[in-house]
Enzyme design. Structure first.
Site, PDB file in Angstrom:
ATOM      1  CG  HIS A 142      -8.665   1.423 -19.793  1.00  0.00           C
ATOM      2  ND1 HIS A 142      -8.403   1.058 -21.294  1.00  0.00           N
ATOM      3  CD2 HIS A 142      -8.589   0.210 -19.551  1.00  0.00           C
ATOM      4  CE1 HIS A 142      -7.950   0.080 -21.524  1.00  0.00           C
ATOM      5  NE2 HIS A 142      -8.518  -0.221 -20.435  1.00  0.00           N
ATOM      6  CB  CYS A 143     -11.802   4.473 -24.086  1.00  0.00           C
ATOM      7  SG  CYS A 143     -11.436   6.373 -22.950  1.00  0.00           S
ATOM      8  CB  SER A 144      -8.443   4.069 -26.784  1.00  0.00           C
ATOM      9  OG  SER A 144      -9.341   2.893 -28.074  1.00  0.00           O
ATOM     10  CB  THR A 150     -12.069   7.220 -19.635  1.00  0.00           C
ATOM     11  OG1 THR A 150     -11.861   6.250 -20.451  1.00  0.00           O
ATOM     12  CG2 THR A 150     -11.036   7.642 -18.439  1.00  0.00           C
TER      13      THR A 150
END
Length: 253
Positions: A142-144, A150
């Site tokens: 995941h990222c933000s 992602t």
């Protein structure tokens, strides 16, 4: 709704989903196997969702965010899952702060996606993520917002699995529908800090668009010739890693 389907929807991480969708078709008549790799936006989880995530049996949670992003919202520990970090280049905050026009935001996003291909740091991060994923599932990355860094890893995985481009694009664009709740939260923050008129200027940075993904694929062709060369020469993935990923992602035709 089955238990498996319920696990793919977390109320507090609205862009959490299985990389394979419901089992995407491949160009040779196969299917992508579900339950192997998951993708998400940041894990600001309720207690209930934290328990549901822990029940999947993850081996690793892979964080693609910068140290600054991580410090703002650290991942919760997930029982049995190793916490790993690969810092890929996201949207530069210094450029975000100066946005005044929608077209400037679009140009910024095109540049971000090109850096996925051209910047050493991003290639190192993405290569590291894919090598880690090749060690076996189930794993989550995941990222933000779960949309750019992602989304690029997911697009590469589906390509490796043999999924066609229209399906990859459709899966990529699914973020816009899935992340409506978390996007509304960010829009409210922009309106509070910069005024309601600023939301329209920033909107292209809050969504995914075919143009962005195309910018990355075009950069792959321009700098590496084709996707195979990008995976091998750009990301440093050898036949063993690519073979392991393909084998884990592929279901029975």
């Amino acid at each position: 709704m089955t238990t498996d389907e319920e696990l793919l929807r977390l109320a507090s991480a609205d862009n959490f989903r299985d990389v394979a969708g419901s089992g995407y078709a491949t160009t040779d008549g196969g299917r992508v196997r579900t339950g192997v790799f998951y993708r998400s936006n940041d894990l600001r989880l309720t207690d209930d969702d934290h328990g549901r995530l822990g029940a999947i049996g993850l081996r690793a949670v892979i964080d693609l965010r910068s140290p600054t992003e991580v410090a703002l919202h650290p991942d919760p520990a997930v029982p049995g899952a190793e916490a790993l970090h690969f810092d890929a280049i996201g949207i530069p905050m210094e450029r975000m702060s100066g946005l005044r026009r929608r077209e400037d935001a679009v140009a910024l996003m095109d540049d971000v996606y090109r850096t996925f291909v051209t910047e050493d740091r991003s290639r190192t991060a993405f290569g590291g993520v894919l090598r880690q994923l090749a060690t076996g599932g189930p794993q989550l990355f995941h990222c933000s917002a779960g949309k750019d860094r992602t989304g690029w890893v997911s697009a590469l995985l589906l390509h490796i699995a043999g999924v066609d481009d229209p399906t990859i694009e459709s899966d990529y664009l699914l973020t816009n529908a899935r992340s409506a709740s978390s996007r509304a939260r960010v829009e409210a923050e922009i309106a509070d800090h910069l005024g309601p008129d600023a939301v329209a200027a920033y909107e292209p940075t809050l969504v995914v668009a075919t143009e962005y993904l195309d910018a990355a694929w075009t950069a792959v062709d321009r700098h590496f010739g084709d996707r195979t060369s990008y995976l091998r020469d750009g990301l440093g993935l050898d036949d063993d890693v690519l073979g392991e990923l393909r084998a884990m992602l592929r279901g029975t035709p």
